[in-house]
Design a protein around this motif. Structure first.
Motif, PDB file in Angstrom:
ATOM      1  N   LYS A 117       0.839  -1.187   0.000  1.00  0.00           N
ATOM      2  CA  LYS A 117       0.000   0.000   0.000  1.00  0.00           C
ATOM      3  C   LYS A 117       0.879   1.245   0.000  1.00  0.00           C
ATOM      4  O   LYS A 117       1.963   1.253   0.583  1.00  0.00           O
ATOM      5  CB  LYS A 117      -0.927   0.041   1.228  1.00  0.00           C
ATOM      6  N   ARG A 118       0.393   2.279  -0.657  1.00  0.00           N
ATOM      7  CA  ARG A 118       1.091   3.566  -0.657  1.00  0.00           C
ATOM      8  C   ARG A 118       0.051   4.673  -0.586  1.00  0.00           C
ATOM      9  O   ARG A 118      -0.918   4.664  -1.342  1.00  0.00           O
ATOM     10  CB  ARG A 118       1.946   3.707  -1.917  1.00  0.00           C
ATOM     11  N   SER A 119       0.240   5.581   0.354  1.00  0.00           N
ATOM     12  CA  SER A 119      -0.692   6.690   0.531  1.00  0.00           C
ATOM     13  C   SER A 119      -0.078   7.981   0.020  1.00  0.00           C
ATOM     14  O   SER A 119       1.119   8.227   0.187  1.00  0.00           O
ATOM     15  CB  SER A 119      -1.076   6.843   2.010  1.00  0.00           C
ATOM     16  N   PHE A 120      -0.894   8.798  -0.596  1.00  0.00           N
ATOM     17  CA  PHE A 120      -0.462  10.069  -1.143  1.00  0.00           C
ATOM     18  C   PHE A 120      -1.345  11.183  -0.593  1.00  0.00           C
ATOM     19  O   PHE A 120      -2.536  10.983  -0.333  1.00  0.00           O
ATOM     20  CB  PHE A 120      -0.556  10.082  -2.675  1.00  0.00           C
ATOM     21  N   SER A 121      -0.760  12.346  -0.435  1.00  0.00           N
ATOM     22  CA  SER A 121      -1.500  13.547  -0.068  1.00  0.00           C
ATOM     23  C   SER A 121      -1.143  14.631  -1.076  1.00  0.00           C
ATOM     24  O   SER A 121      -0.035  15.159  -1.068  1.00  0.00           O
ATOM     25  CB  SER A 121      -1.145  13.998   1.355  1.00  0.00           C
ATOM     26  N   LEU A 122      -2.085  14.926  -1.958  1.00  0.00           N
ATOM     27  CA  LEU A 122      -1.853  15.913  -3.007  1.00  0.00           C
ATOM     28  C   LEU A 122      -2.488  17.236  -2.605  1.00  0.00           C
ATOM     29  O   LEU A 122      -3.711  17.302  -2.395  1.00  0.00           O
ATOM     30  CB  LEU A 122      -2.454  15.448  -4.341  1.00  0.00           C
ATOM     31  N   PRO A 123      -1.687  18.292  -2.447  1.00  0.00           N
ATOM     32  CA  PRO A 123      -2.265  19.593  -2.054  1.00  0.00           C
ATOM     33  C   PRO A 123      -3.131  20.180  -3.161  1.00  0.00           C
ATOM     34  O   PRO A 123      -2.826  20.076  -4.349  1.00  0.00           O
ATOM     35  CB  PRO A 123      -1.025  20.464  -1.797  1.00  0.00           C
ATOM     36  N   VAL A 124      -4.226  20.792  -2.759  1.00  0.00           N
ATOM     37  CA  VAL A 124      -5.144  21.457  -3.687  1.00  0.00           C
ATOM     38  C   VAL A 124      -5.079  22.950  -3.435  1.00  0.00           C
ATOM     39  O   VAL A 124      -5.304  23.412  -2.311  1.00  0.00           O
ATOM     40  CB  VAL A 124      -6.588  20.955  -3.502  1.00  0.00           C
ATOM     41  N   SER A 125      -4.745  23.693  -4.450  1.00  0.00           N
ATOM     42  CA  SER A 125      -4.748  25.156  -4.399  1.00  0.00           C
ATOM     43  C   SER A 125      -5.178  25.640  -5.779  1.00  0.00           C
ATOM     44  O   SER A 125      -4.353  25.777  -6.682  1.00  0.00           O
ATOM     45  CB  SER A 125      -3.368  25.695  -4.015  1.00  0.00           C
TER      46      SER A 125
END
Length: 503
Positions: free
Chosen positions: A226-234
């Motif tokens: 498993k791999r988790s990502f956090s992509l910033p939204v702006s």
């Protein structure tokens, strides 16, 4: 007669159009793939890429992504993915220029079979729902200045929309995976969009938040990770007519995540992730709306046109988290353990019953089974469970805007059963609507003249009659009734005889 008009906005009644589209195709696997011995998983993930409107027709184009995981005759694990394109034309009566279209795509059925060592046939059925939103402007009479006209007004707090538009934006991310096998394939992605800040200024809306993505992948040895990502939204999106300090919210959020795994420079696997987020943006203000609800003339006659206009009383966004338990049978007898488990094709349907609203949860429960001698098997079961949320009794409808899986666990039970337990987070709007009586037109009555003549009329009023109704029937102002009859109250407390000039 001095008449003041004003224009207010309200939502159009949404138009829902439904259709189905079949997808089918045969694939021949590349030569370097092993011959098919046992199919572990074959699934279709539908999405849409583009929606366009021409006249009264809505055109939707997209793809169904095929994912095939199988054991070869050489007892190695192989994975294969490809896209099946589709296009659907839907007729929508009542759609107008400027309306926005939100599309929801769901998989109804899928079937995959091997026609040969390297040849497979895939068939599926996709359900397409196009929901048309819009804002309309209506004209109402807000005030009348005339000594011979008595006015009654009412006021209510309603949500006045500034705009309702469909928008999208894209995000990208790249990362290395700690797997050095010869092949690796993503078997599941789960995403959740959280917008922490929204602000409207000068026809634009500024959004900040994060898109959380979890990826489950499998290598040719049958090991999963498993791999988790956090992509910033702006993001800054155009929202014509959005005003400063408007309340902004997103509805019908639809996220498509695509992944590609390639060899990296460090001889490991590199994952490239792209996400496209489609949504409907609504901006507006909660404000007091005052309208003329009734009137009459004490002089010449008048023509009036009253209409009942539906407004959204409140833009209330709620979030509920609940747990679903689902138990199913398995038929493999040599199960050594359970590997990863996940939920696919989550659908939340709202149903209104006698005792309130019910959320019906439809989903595919998946589990990778570890068998003896290092082999694996894969099960997919369709679950259908109900959840009863606590909903305000004044709510006429609830609109699901987002539904995500927070966690999932599969536990082996006795008698060859597996119990799936997963947490679901649902965001929804409580649609509290109201109908407001408004005056849209008023004009003098030219056909007759109401000249007053000498004489008096006796009116036998009953207890609890209001001066408004008495004045309207006798075409006399309330202030005149009070002064000539010596009355102070608005509603009579006893039977009495009132005096009026004869008309």
């Amino acid at each position: 007669m001095n008449i003041e008009n004003k224009t207010v906005k309200t939502f159009k009644t949404p138009i829902s159009v439904n259709s189905q589209q079949s997808v089918e195709q045969e694939f021949i696997l590349p030569d370097y793939y092993g011959d098919i011995s046992k199919i572990l998983k074959c699934s279709l993930v539908p999405n849409y890429d583009n929606v366009s409107v021409s006249g009264d027709k809505i055109s939707i184009s997209g793809t169904c992504r095929l994912l095939l995981v199988y054991y070869g005759e050489d007892k190695k694990l192989y994975s294969y993915s490809n896209d099946i394109a589709y296009t659907k034309m839907m007729q929508c009566s009542g759609i107008e220029a400027g309306d926005c279209v939100s599309v929801n795509v769901k998989l109804l059925s899928e079937n995959c079979r091997a026609l040969g060592p390297k040849r497979i046939e895939v068939r599926g059925m996709v359900h397409l729902n196009a929901l048309v939103y819009g804002v309309k402007a209506i004209n109402i009479v807000s005030d009348i200045t005339d000594n011979n006209i008595e006015i009654r007004s009412t006021s209510d707090y309603v949500f006045i929309p500034s705009c309702c538009v469909q928008r999208d934006f894209s995000l990208e991310e790249n990362a290395e995976l700690s797997i050095k096998g010869s092949t690796c394939e993503v078997i599941h992605t789960e995403d959740r969009l959280i917008i922490s800040e929204m602000k409207s200024i000068d026809n634009k809306v500024y959004m900040k938040g994060e898109l959380f993505v979890e990826v489950i992948y499998i290598d040719d040895e049958g090991d999963t990770g498993k791999r988790s990502f956090s992509l910033p939204v702006s993001e800054v999106v155009d929202a014509y007519e959005a005003c400063e300090d408007d309340i902004c919210c997103l509805t019908d959020v639809y996220t498509v995540v695509n992944t590609v795994i390639k060899d990296s420079v460090s001889n490991e696997k590199a994952l490239s992730l792209t996400a496209k987020i489609n949504f409907v943006l609504v901006a507006g203000k909660q404000c007091e709306l005052s309208c003329i609800s009734d009137l009459y003339s004490t002089g010449d006659g008048i023509n009036t046109v009253f209409e009942e206009v539906e407004f959204r009383k409140e833009m209330k966004i709620n979030e509920k988290t609940f747990t679903v338990n689902y138990e199913t049978d398995v038929f493999e007898e040599d199960i050594a353990g359970i590997g990863d488990s996940f939920i696919e094709n989550l659908q939340i349907i709202t149903e209104k019953k006698e005792n309130g609203f019910v959320l019906v949860v439809n989903a595919n429960c998946n589990a990778l089974l570890n068998l003896s001698e290092g082999m694996h098997s894969f099960i997919t079961r369709k679950c259908n469970e109900e959840y009863v949320p606590e909903i305000n009794e004044n709510v006429e409808n609830i609109l699901i805007t987002d539904a995500k899986i927070l966690s999932v666990m599969a536990i082996r039970q006795a008698d060859n059963k597996i119990k799936f337990t997963f947490d679901v987070c649902v965001k929804y709007h409580e649609a509290i609507k109201c109908k407001v009586k408004t005056l849209s037109k008023i004009s003098p009555c030219e056909a007759e003249s109401f000249a007053k003549e000498k004489g008096i009329v006796l009116y036998y009023a009953k207890k609890n009659e209001s001066l408004w109704e008495i004045g309207k029937e006798n075409r006399a102002s309330q202030s005149f009734i009070r002064s000539i009859n010596g009355i102070e109250e608005d509603i009579l407390t006893e039977d009495r005889v009132l005096v009026f000039p004869e008309l």
